[in-house]
Write a protein that holds these residues in place. Structure first.
Motif, short mmCIF file in Angstrom:
data_model
loop_
_atom_site.label_atom_id
_atom_site.label_comp_id
_atom_site.label_asym_id
_atom_site.label_seq_id
_atom_site.Cartn_x
_atom_site.Cartn_y
_atom_site.Cartn_z
N TYR A 1 29.03 -36.48 12.34
CA TYR A 1 27.83 -35.96 11.67
C TYR A 1 27.21 -37.03 10.77
CZ TYR A 1 25.22 -33.38 8.09
OH TYR A 1 24.25 -32.96 7.21
N LEU A 2 28.03 -37.70 9.97
CA LEU A 2 27.52 -38.68 9.01
C LEU A 2 26.97 -39.92 9.71
CD1 LEU A 2 30.26 -38.33 6.27
CD2 LEU A 2 27.92 -37.43 6.20
N GLN A 3 27.52 -40.28 10.86
CA GLN A 3 27.04 -41.45 11.58
C GLN A 3 25.71 -41.19 12.29
OE1 GLN A 3 30.23 -42.60 14.18
NE2 GLN A 3 31.48 -43.41 12.50
N THR A 4 25.46 -39.94 12.64
CA THR A 4 24.24 -39.62 13.39
C THR A 4 23.08 -39.25 12.47
OG1 THR A 4 24.90 -37.31 13.67
CG2 THR A 4 25.49 -38.87 15.42
N VAL B 1 31.70 -39.46 1.04
CA VAL B 1 32.33 -38.21 1.43
C VAL B 1 33.80 -38.47 1.73
CG1 VAL B 1 32.28 -36.30 3.08
CG2 VAL B 1 30.13 -37.38 2.36
N TYR B 2 34.65 -37.64 1.15
CA TYR B 2 36.10 -37.76 1.31
C TYR B 2 36.67 -36.44 1.80
CZ TYR B 2 35.66 -41.91 -1.63
OH TYR B 2 35.30 -43.13 -2.14
N VAL B 3 37.70 -36.53 2.64
CA VAL B 3 38.47 -35.36 3.05
C VAL B 3 39.91 -35.61 2.65
CG1 VAL B 3 39.28 -33.94 4.97
CG2 VAL B 3 36.91 -34.77 4.94
N ASN B 4 40.43 -34.75 1.80
CA ASN B 4 41.80 -34.88 1.27
C ASN B 4 42.07 -36.29 0.74
OD1 ASN B 4 42.11 -32.23 1.93
ND2 ASN B 4 43.58 -32.55 3.56
N VAL C 1 35.50 -40.72 4.48
CA VAL C 1 35.04 -40.35 5.82
C VAL C 1 33.73 -41.05 6.16
CG1 VAL C 1 34.34 -38.41 7.28
CG2 VAL C 1 36.20 -38.12 5.67
N GLY C 2 32.83 -41.18 5.18
CA GLY C 2 31.54 -41.81 5.43
C GLY C 2 30.58 -41.57 4.29
N HIS C 3 29.34 -41.99 4.51
CA HIS C 3 28.28 -41.85 3.50
C HIS C 3 27.29 -40.79 3.97
CE1 HIS C 3 29.57 -45.49 1.47
NE2 HIS C 3 29.56 -46.11 2.63
N LYS C 4 26.87 -39.95 3.06
CA LYS C 4 25.79 -39.00 3.32
C LYS C 4 24.58 -39.50 2.55
CE LYS C 4 23.45 -35.25 4.28
NZ LYS C 4 22.65 -35.26 5.47
N THR C 5 23.59 -40.00 3.28
CA THR C 5 22.37 -40.50 2.68
C THR C 5 21.30 -39.42 2.76
OG1 THR C 5 22.94 -42.74 3.36
CG2 THR C 5 20.66 -42.35 2.75
#
Length: 97
Positions: free
Chosen positions: A93-96, A31-34, A38-42
């Motif tokens: 959100y992605l970390q939790t 996941v990227y912002v601009n 930002v993180g991974h969505k599994t």
């Protein structure tokens, strides 16, 4: 059905058609912002989808952004003044998940 040799010479029958239609491993999206990672969505279950990210952002009051999926990259474009806050909320959100 194809036969695959096991590590000790055992034979295993594998139905490749059945496995092709089921989720063997978890799908994961970057996941990227601009343009910044930002993180991974599994996706852990069959009911989860990458659009869950949009649902989360809408629930947090973020509605002015564009999102697109390019392969395994989920890219979000937001106005500069909201991008930092949006990215921070997404990181949590992605970390939790």
């Amino acid at each position: 059905m194809p036969l695959i040799n096991g590590s000790y010479g055992d034979m295993f029958l594998v139905n490749l058609t059945q496995h092709a239609n089921s989720k063997i491993s978890h799908d994961r999206y970057d996941v990227y912002v601009n343009g910044d990672f930002v993180g991974h969505k599994t996706l852990l279950t069959q009911t989860e989808d990458i659009t869950d990210v949009n649902d989360f952002l809408h629930s947090q009051g973020y509605n002015r952004y564009e999102a697109s999926l390019n392969g395994d990259h989920f890219e979000i474009r937001a106005e500069d003044e909201t991008a930092t806050d949006l990215a921070e909320a997404l990181q949590i959100y992605l970390q939790t998940r």
